[in-house]
Scaffold this active site. Structure first.
Site, PDB file in Angstrom:
ATOM      1  N   TRP A 130       0.770  -1.368   0.048  1.00 36.34           N
ATOM      2  CA  TRP A 130      -0.278   0.071   0.206  1.00 36.34           C
ATOM      3  C   TRP A 130       1.043   1.233  -0.024  1.00 36.34           C
ATOM      4  O   TRP A 130       2.027   1.284   1.030  1.00 36.34           O
ATOM      5  CB  TRP A 130      -1.131  -0.124   0.994  1.00 36.34           C
ATOM      6  CG  TRP A 130      -2.008   0.842   1.215  1.00 36.34           C
ATOM      7  CD1 TRP A 130      -2.776   1.999   0.815  1.00 36.34           C
ATOM      8  CD2 TRP A 130      -2.030   1.801   2.892  1.00 36.34           C
ATOM      9  NE1 TRP A 130      -3.332   2.763   1.285  1.00 36.34           N
ATOM     10  CE2 TRP A 130      -2.851   2.777   2.898  1.00 36.34           C
ATOM     11  CE3 TRP A 130      -1.260   2.009   4.118  1.00 36.34           C
ATOM     12  CZ2 TRP A 130      -3.278   4.247   3.539  1.00 36.34           C
ATOM     13  CZ3 TRP A 130      -1.488   2.702   4.804  1.00 36.34           C
ATOM     14  CH2 TRP A 130      -2.641   3.421   4.501  1.00 36.34           C
ATOM     15  N   ASP A 211      -0.898  -5.962   9.062  1.00 38.72           N
ATOM     16  CA  ASP A 211      -1.754  -5.372   8.748  1.00 38.72           C
ATOM     17  C   ASP A 211      -3.169  -5.524   7.699  1.00 38.72           C
ATOM     18  O   ASP A 211      -3.046  -6.916   6.754  1.00 38.72           O
ATOM     19  CB  ASP A 211      -1.233  -4.277   7.769  1.00 38.72           C
ATOM     20  CG  ASP A 211      -1.974  -2.817   7.295  1.00 38.72           C
ATOM     21  OD1 ASP A 211      -3.062  -2.916   8.416  1.00 38.72           O
ATOM     22  OD2 ASP A 211      -1.744  -2.147   6.122  1.00 38.72           O
ATOM     23  N   LYS A 246     -13.806  -0.969   5.970  1.00 35.80           N
ATOM     24  CA  LYS A 246     -14.094  -1.931   4.705  1.00 35.80           C
ATOM     25  C   LYS A 246     -15.012  -3.168   5.202  1.00 35.80           C
ATOM     26  O   LYS A 246     -15.936  -2.809   4.565  1.00 35.80           O
ATOM     27  CB  LYS A 246     -12.561  -2.191   3.530  1.00 35.80           C
ATOM     28  CG  LYS A 246     -11.680  -1.808   3.846  1.00 35.80           C
ATOM     29  CD  LYS A 246     -11.169  -0.835   2.709  1.00 35.80           C
ATOM     30  CE  LYS A 246     -10.073   0.108   3.148  1.00 35.80           C
ATOM     31  NZ  LYS A 246      -9.528   0.789   2.234  1.00 35.80           N
TER      32      LYS A 246
HETATM   33  C1  LMR Z   1      -6.993   2.760  -0.464  1.00 39.25           C
HETATM   34  O1  LMR Z   1      -5.935   1.700  -0.824  1.00 39.25           O
HETATM   35  O2  LMR Z   1      -7.405   2.839  -1.559  1.00 39.25           O
HETATM   36  C2  LMR Z   1      -7.553   3.246   1.153  1.00 39.25           C
HETATM   37  O3  LMR Z   1      -7.383   2.290   1.984  1.00 39.25           O
HETATM   38  C3  LMR Z   1      -7.878   4.082   1.305  1.00 39.25           C
HETATM   39  C4  LMR Z   1      -6.190   5.058   1.281  1.00 39.25           C
HETATM   40  O4  LMR Z   1      -6.105   5.332   2.358  1.00 39.25           O
HETATM   41  O5  LMR Z   1      -5.440   4.490   0.648  1.00 39.25           O
END
Ligand code: LMR
Length: 397
Positions: A130, A211, A246
Site C-alpha cells: 500500500w 496489517d 472496509k
Molecule cells: C486504498 O488503498 O485505496 C484505501 O486504503 C484508502 C487509502 O487511504 O489509501
C-alpha cells in the site's frame, strides 16, 4: 514562517479520488480508492450499521471522554473477531488491544511503540505494498528495507525471492505482512507460505507486523484470519493493526485497533501502557462513534448475523465482478490472459497495464486507475462493464 514551505504532491490514491470527483464526464468510472460500491456505483451505509446507529442514539447518554484505549467492549470484540473467540491467546494474558483512529492510526501507534522498544529495528516491507505504508511507518522513524513480493511478469507472488530475502532478516527487525486481500495486488499468501514465514520468524528472531484491513472480504471472516491466528499460536511477539473501514463500511468514522502480543502478561501490560502514552501524545483519544457501532453489532446475535450476511454480499459481489471483468476481456481478445484477476482476493488486482495505457484510459475514457495499475473491482458494475472492457481492449491493441 510558512514561506519556507514547498507544496507537497497529493497522496497518489487520494489525489486520484479528487481528480475523479472533478471530472464531469457522465461515463467516468472510479476504480481508484479502495471503497466498496454496489451495482449502482454507490457506497451505502450497511443496514446493520444504520440499525446500530439508531440504537446508539437511544442508548448514548453522554459525550464525555472515553479514555485513551477507547471502548473496552469494542477492544474485546475486536480481539475475538481477529483471533476467534476460542483462541488460546485470549486467555493467556499476553495480548492487549487498544482502539485506534482507523487502520492508519493503528499502524502508527504500533510503529511508535516499536520505536520506543527498539529504535534500531528496521521495517521490511513487501514490494509492492500500500503506497502509504512507507510514508506512514517511515515517518515514525523506521529505516525501511524491502523484500520482493509480487512478480509482475508471472502475476504471482515471487515466493522463492521473498523467502530468500526473509531468510536474511536480522533478529529484532520487523516484517510487515498483509493479513489478507493484499493491497495493491490481491495476491494472498497461501497457508503454506504463512507457515514458512512463521518458521523463519522463529528461526531468525524477526517480528511480524500484520496489517489486516480487509478481514471478511477475501474468503470469509475466519478464513482471512489464518495467518494472524497461526502466528499468534506460534510466535512470542506479534503486532496486528486492524481496520473496520472496509468490512463495516465505516471509512470516515476512523475505526481501528492495534493489538500487541508479548512474551508474557507483564510485558503485555507494559506494552499497552506505552501504546496509550503514544496515543496520548499524538491524538489523545480515539473517536468513539464507529467503535460503539461495531461493539453493538458484534455484541448482539441478530445484528451480527445481519452484518455477516451483508459482508457476504459484499464479498460475493466483488468476486462476481472479478469473473465479469476476466470473461469480458478474455472472451473479446485472443491471447489476453486476465485469469489472475479471477484468482486474486479482496478489493484489488493489478491489471498489468503500463503508464501510457493508464493515462489513455483516464484521459480518453475517464477511467481512473491507480498508477501501479491497481483496480478496485467494486467500482465495476453491470452498467459500466461493457464500456470498461471495450476501453481496456482498445488501449491493449
Ligand atoms: C486504498 O488503498 O485505496 C484505501 O486504503 C484508502 C487509502 O487511504 O489509501
Amino acid at each position: 514562517m510558512f514561506e519556507s514551505l514547498k507544496p507537497v504532491a497529493m497522496d497518489p490514491i487520494l489525489g486520484l479520488m479528487a481528480a475523479f470527483r472533478a471530472d464531469d464526464r457522465t461515463t467516468k468510472i472510479d476504480l481508484g480508492v479502495g471503497v466498496y460500491m454496489n451495482d449502482q456505483g454507490h457506497t451505502p451505509v450497511m443496514a446493520s450499521v444504520k440499525e446500530a446507529e439508531a440504537q446508539l442514539m437511544q442508548l448514548e447518554t453522554t459525550k464525555s471522554y472515553q479514555g485513551i484505549a477507547g471502548d473496552p467492549g469494542y477492544n474485546q470484540h475486536m480481539l475475538e473477531l481477529l483471533f476467534g473467540p476460542e483462541h488460546s491467546i485470549l486467555s493467556s494474558g499476553r495480548v492487549k488491544t487498544i482502539q485506534a483512529p482507523g487502520g492508519s492510526g493503528a499502524l502508527r501507534v504500533g510503529a511508535e511503540v516499536i520505536q520506543r522498544a527498539r529504535p534500531e529495528s528496521k521495517l521490511w516491507v513487501g514490494v509492492p505494498t500500500w503506497p502509504n505504508h512507507i510514508p506512514l511507518l517511515g515517518s515514525a522513524g523506521f529505516e525501511i528495507k524491502e523484500y520482493p513480493y509480487y512478480d509482475r511478469d508471472t502475476k504471482q507472488i515471487n515466493a522463492d525471492a521473498m523467502m530468500e530475502t526473509l531468510r536474511q532478516v536480522p533478529a529484532g527487525d520487523m516484517v510487515l505482512l498483509h493479513g489478507c486481500c493484499h493491497n495493491p495486488t490481491g495476491a494472498d499468501l497461501t497457508h503454506a507460505q504463512w507457515d514458512l514465514i512463521a518458521d523463519l520468524a522463529l528461526e531468525r528472531g524477526f517480528i511480524p507486523f500484520i496489517d489486516t484491513a480487509y478481514q471478511g472480504l477475501g474468503d470469509g471472516l475466519d478464513e482471512d484470519a489464518y495467518g494472524l491466528r497461526m502466528m499468534a499460536d506460534r510466535l512470542p511477539e506479534l503486532l496486528v493493526a486492524s481496520s473496520c473501514s472496509k468490512n463495516f463500511g465505516l471509512y470516515r468514522e476512523r475505526t481501528g485497533s492495534i493489538t500487541f502480543i508479548a512474551e508474557n502478561a507483564k510485558q503485555a501490560d507494559i506494552v499497552a501502557s506505552q501504546a496509550m502514552s503514544v496515543a496520548r501524545q499524538i491524538y489523545s483519544m480515539p473517536p468513539a462513534h464507529g467503535a460503539l457501532i461495531v461493539s453493538l453489532i458484534l455484541g448482539d446475535a441478530a445484528l451480527r448475523a445481519n452484518w455477516e450476511t451483508e459482508l457476504t454480499e459484499v464479498r460475493s459481489r466483488i468476486q462476481s465482478m472479478r469473473t465479469l471483468l476476466t470473461d469480458s476481456i478474455q472472451n473479446n481478445a485472443a491471447g489476453v490472459d486476465f485469469s489472475h484477476v479471477q484468482q486474486q482476493k479482496g478489493m484489488f488486482s493489478f491489471l498489468g497495464l503500463n503508464t501510457d495505457q493508464l493515462d489513455q484510459l483516464r484521459n480518453e475514457f475517464g477511467i481512473y486507475i491507480v498508477s501501479s495499475s491497481r483496480v478496485n473491482l467494486a467500482g465495476i458494475n453491470s452498467s459500466n462493464i461493457g464500456y470498461l472492457s471495450s476501453s481496456i481492449l482498445s488501449v491493449l491493441k
